[in-house]
Design a protein around this motif. Structure first.
Motif, PDB file in Angstrom:
ATOM      1  N   PRO A 110       0.824  -1.219   0.000  1.00  0.00           N
ATOM      2  CA  PRO A 110       0.000   0.000   0.000  1.00  0.00           C
ATOM      3  C   PRO A 110       0.851   1.258   0.000  1.00  0.00           C
ATOM      4  O   PRO A 110       0.516   2.239  -0.661  1.00  0.00           O
ATOM      5  CB  PRO A 110      -0.807  -0.109   1.300  1.00  0.00           C
ATOM      6  N   HIS A 111       1.959   1.218   0.753  1.00  0.00           N
ATOM      7  CA  HIS A 111       2.843   2.388   0.895  1.00  0.00           C
ATOM      8  C   HIS A 111       4.290   1.927   0.763  1.00  0.00           C
ATOM      9  O   HIS A 111       4.592   0.782   1.138  1.00  0.00           O
ATOM     10  CB  HIS A 111       2.654   3.027   2.285  1.00  0.00           C
ATOM     11  N   ASP A 129       7.524   1.010   1.947  1.00  0.00           N
ATOM     12  CA  ASP A 129       8.083   0.415   3.188  1.00  0.00           C
ATOM     13  C   ASP A 129       7.330  -0.853   3.578  1.00  0.00           C
ATOM     14  O   ASP A 129       7.905  -1.739   4.209  1.00  0.00           O
ATOM     15  CB  ASP A 129       8.190   1.375   4.392  1.00  0.00           C
ATOM     16  N   ASP A 130       6.041  -0.973   3.186  1.00  0.00           N
ATOM     17  CA  ASP A 130       5.292  -2.174   3.582  1.00  0.00           C
ATOM     18  C   ASP A 130       5.891  -3.434   2.961  1.00  0.00           C
ATOM     19  O   ASP A 130       5.923  -4.491   3.609  1.00  0.00           O
ATOM     20  CB  ASP A 130       3.815  -2.049   3.181  1.00  0.00           C
ATOM     21  N   HIS A 186      -4.217  -0.684   3.868  1.00  0.00           N
ATOM     22  CA  HIS A 186      -3.743  -2.074   3.942  1.00  0.00           C
ATOM     23  C   HIS A 186      -4.914  -3.029   3.739  1.00  0.00           C
ATOM     24  O   HIS A 186      -4.813  -4.011   2.991  1.00  0.00           O
ATOM     25  CB  HIS A 186      -3.096  -2.351   5.300  1.00  0.00           C
ATOM     26  N   TRP A 214       0.518  -3.704  10.850  1.00  0.00           N
ATOM     27  CA  TRP A 214       0.041  -3.055  12.075  1.00  0.00           C
ATOM     28  C   TRP A 214      -0.613  -4.036  13.024  1.00  0.00           C
ATOM     29  O   TRP A 214      -0.741  -3.756  14.223  1.00  0.00           O
ATOM     30  CB  TRP A 214      -0.905  -1.906  11.734  1.00  0.00           C
TER      31      TRP A 214
HETATM   32 ZN    ZN Z   1       1.480   0.973   4.999  1.00  0.00          ZN
END
Ligand code: ZN
Length: 246
Positions: free
Chosen positions: A51-52, A54-55, A157, A181
Motif C-alpha cells: 500500500p505504501h 516500506d510495507d 492495507h 500493524w
Molecule cells: Zn502501509
C-alpha cells in the motif's frame, strides 16, 4: 488454492491506532510464533503488493531478498506513494519513492521490477476496482502474490488486502498475506483461526532487510510529528523470520 477469510469480526479492526502506545510486546509474539510451521518459497515468480513504500520491506523484505537471489521474476507494486503519512516532511511522496529505491537496492542483489499505481494515499478503498485490474495485469501466470493482511487495521492495507484476495481466489494463486500493524494492535490470539507459516531468513536476508529498513528515514525519525515507525514497532520486523497467512 482456497484462502479462508479470517474471521476478525470480534476485533475492533476499524479502530484507529496510536503507535505512542507500546502495543503487544514482541516477546509475546516470539513465544506464540515459535511453533508455527516453517515454509519455503518454491522458486517461482514473486509479486509483492505494498500500500505504501516500506510495507513490502517490512512485511516481505526477506522473501524479496531470497527470491531475487535466484532467477525468478520479482516485482514490487507500490499502490500509493505514501504522501499522507506525515505533514512535516516536504515533498514526502518523492522522498518515499527515493527511500524505496534505496531499500530495494539493499534487498535485492539484482534489480527488481518496481511499478507504481499512484493512487492517493489513505484513499485506496475508493479505487478498489481499478487497482484490482492494474494489479491483475501485473501478476504473471504462475506467480505467487504477497499482499497485506486484509484486516491489518489501516484502511489502505485492508483495501489492498481485499483486492489481492479476490485476485488470488479468481486465479487460484498462492497468496501470502503479511501483517504489519496487526503486530502492534492485536494480541496473541489474533491469528488463532488463521493458517500461519514462518519463512526463516538466512543471515544475508536478515542483514539485507535490516539495511533496507534503515533507508526509510522519513518514517523512522521523529520531527515536529512523531516517528511513524518508532523503535518498539520496528522490533516486530527484526525477527529472523517473516510470518505469512496462507
Ligand atoms: Zn502501509
Amino acid at each position: 488454492m482456497e484462502h479462508e477469510l479470517w474471521d476478525g469480526a470480534h476485533d475492533a479492526r476499524d479502530a484507529g491506532f496510536d503507535t505512542d502506545q507500546p502495543g503487544t510486546p514482541e516477546r509475546q509474539w516470539r513465544e506464540a510464533l515459535a511453533t508455527v510451521p516453517r515454509w519455503r518459497p518454491a522458486g517461482i515468480a514473486l509479486v509483492v503488493v505494498a500500500p505504501h513504500p516500506d510495507d513490502e520491506s517490512l512485511g516481505a523484505g526477506g522473501l524479496i531478498h531470497e527470491c531475487a537471489s535466484g532467477t525468478a521474476l520479482v516485482r514490487v507494486i507500490s499502490v500509493t506513494d505514501g504522501e499522507a503519512a506525515r505533514g512535516d516532511v516536504p515533498d514526502l511522496a518523492a522522498v518515499r519513492r527515493r527511500e524505496l529505491q534505496a531499500a530495494l537496492s539493499c534487498l535485492a542483489p539484482r534489480p527488481v521490477q518496481w511499478e507504481r499505481l499512484s493512487v492517493p494515499d489513505v484513499k485506496v478503498s475508493a479505487f478498489e476496482s481499478s487497482i484490482e485490474a492494474a494489479i491483475d495485469a501485473r501478476v504473471p501466470t504462475g506467480a505467487m502474490l504477497a499482499a497485506p493482511f486484509e484486516h491489518d487495521g489501516h484502511p489502505d492495507h485492508d483495501a489492498v488486502g481485499r483486492v489481492c484476495l479476490r485476485i488470488a481466489r479468481r486465479r487460484a494463486m498462492t497468496l501470502l498475506r503479511y501483517p504489519i500493524w496487526s503486530w502492534h494492535q492485536r494480541g496473541i490470539d489474533a491469528f488463532r483461526e488463521a493458517r500461519l507459516v514462518c519463512f526463516e531468513l538466512s543471515p544475508s536476508a536478515q542483514l539485507a532487510k535490516a539495511r533496507a529498513l534503515r533507508c526509510f528515514v522519513s518514517q523512522l525519525r521523529a520531527g515536529p510529528e512523531p516517528a511513524v515507525l518508532p523503535a518498539h514497532v520496528l522490533e516486530y520486523f527484526a525477527r529472523p523470520y517473516e510470518t505469512f497467512l496462507l
